[in-house]
Design a protein around this motif. Sequence first.
Motif, PDB file in Angstrom:
ATOM      1  N   SER A   1       0.817  -1.208   0.000  1.00 54.51           N
ATOM      2  CA  SER A   1       0.000   0.000   0.000  1.00 54.51           C
ATOM      3  C   SER A   1       0.851   1.259   0.000  1.00 54.51           C
ATOM      4  N   SER A   2       0.281   2.331  -0.522  1.00 56.34           N
ATOM      5  CA  SER A   2       1.001   3.592  -0.625  1.00 56.34           C
ATOM      6  C   SER A   2       1.142   4.265   0.734  1.00 56.34           C
TER       7      SER A   2
ATOM      8  N   LYS B   1      -0.110  10.218  -0.590  1.00 58.11           N
ATOM      9  CA  LYS B   1      -1.245  10.454  -1.469  1.00 58.11           C
ATOM     10  C   LYS B   1      -0.832  11.390  -2.598  1.00 58.11           C
TER      11      LYS B   1
ATOM     12  N   THR C   1      -0.870  -1.642  -9.617  1.00 50.39           N
ATOM     13  CA  THR C   1      -2.322  -1.446  -9.614  1.00 50.39           C
ATOM     14  C   THR C   1      -2.723  -0.003  -9.925  1.00 50.39           C
ATOM     15  N   LYS C   2      -1.750   0.889  -9.981  1.00 53.32           N
ATOM     16  CA  LYS C   2      -2.003   2.283 -10.352  1.00 53.32           C
ATOM     17  C   LYS C   2      -1.106   2.660 -11.526  1.00 53.32           C
TER      18      LYS C   2
ATOM     19  N   ASP D   1      -3.626   8.229 -12.351  1.00 52.39           N
ATOM     20  CA  ASP D   1      -4.511   7.715 -11.299  1.00 52.39           C
ATOM     21  C   ASP D   1      -4.269   8.456  -9.986  1.00 52.39           C
TER      22      ASP D   1
ATOM     23  N   VAL E   1      -4.024   8.373  -5.990  1.00 52.04           N
ATOM     24  CA  VAL E   1      -3.647   7.400  -4.961  1.00 52.04           C
ATOM     25  C   VAL E   1      -3.867   8.032  -3.596  1.00 52.04           C
ATOM     26  N   ALA E   2      -4.699   7.402  -2.786  1.00 52.59           N
ATOM     27  CA  ALA E   2      -4.874   7.834  -1.402  1.00 52.59           C
ATOM     28  C   ALA E   2      -3.912   7.049  -0.517  1.00 52.59           C
TER      29      ALA E   2
ATOM     30  N   ASP F   1      -3.884   3.110  -0.184  1.00 50.25           N
ATOM     31  CA  ASP F   1      -4.362   2.417  -1.387  1.00 50.25           C
ATOM     32  C   ASP F   1      -3.329   1.387  -1.856  1.00 50.25           C
TER      33      ASP F   1
END
Length: 292
Positions: free
Chosen positions: A200-201, A204, A234-235, A239, A241-242, A245
């Motif tokens: 996950s990121s 953001k 996935t991004k 896109d 990104v939060a 995510d």
Amino acid sequence: MPPQDPWRRPTPCGTEKVGLFSVGSFEEKLPLVLSPLLFSSDLILSNYKNFAYPRGLSVELITEIKNQLQKTNIKIIVFDLRIHGWINTPTLRRSRILSKSLQDLCDGLQISNSIILSNGDNLIGKAVGVFSENMEAKEVLRGKGPPDLTKFALEIGADFLMMTEKAHQRIEAKKWLRDKIIKGELHSSQPYFAEITTISSHKKGYVHHFVLDKLHALRAFLSSTHPGIGFFLTKKPGDWVAKGDAIVDVYHPKGQKNPLRQEACQKIFKLSADPPNHQPLILERLGLNLHS
């Protein structure tokens, strides 16, 4: 393991041999898609060469390509040229000039050719690594692959069909190939992975671009030490990104730990407060250059 060198197979009677040379690509998706797609149209992708990332077109490379072509009996070639830093006008201008030299080389060898200059600053598709790229190619052939990879494969495939006179118009050629996919004629089983680890990121923002050097380093790491592991981004650029995510899905066999470090995966993505400008997939074509 995925099949090795899928373009090298026995040549049935009645088929024609064609070749694909890529420059500046660090993935192997195109031959994995094109080999069965062309085979269904009685064409054999019998010669594939990837002058891989970070190489760009140069006078020295054209000499190397000439030596390669002189060793083969291929008379139909598509050149897939990824232009890195294409937004820089002198870079794109130099690429055009060198591409014309490549076309002149083919004229001298009586090789029909198509030259496509594409955006080398982005990743086509989402997969990185041998296994995941094989999975993604199979998804394209099932009609469920990433639109950009599907489009690019159809564009190149259409060039092959027109140069071999199996089609006379691009729209006809692309429809023929697309119908092969839609009808499920190229369906094959998917490789199975027991475990998926999602990364996950930590930040953001909009994905402005991929840091290709970092992406290339991770692919090289997996290829040399963990060939049974791959990952999907996935991004994509543009896109949002939060924080929290999913940005990377790592596929690995059961019992095999995920070798990719969180920090390394975060560095693949360059985030920004504003979305990036539109990024074209295909920059220019030199057109079909035919020899009888």
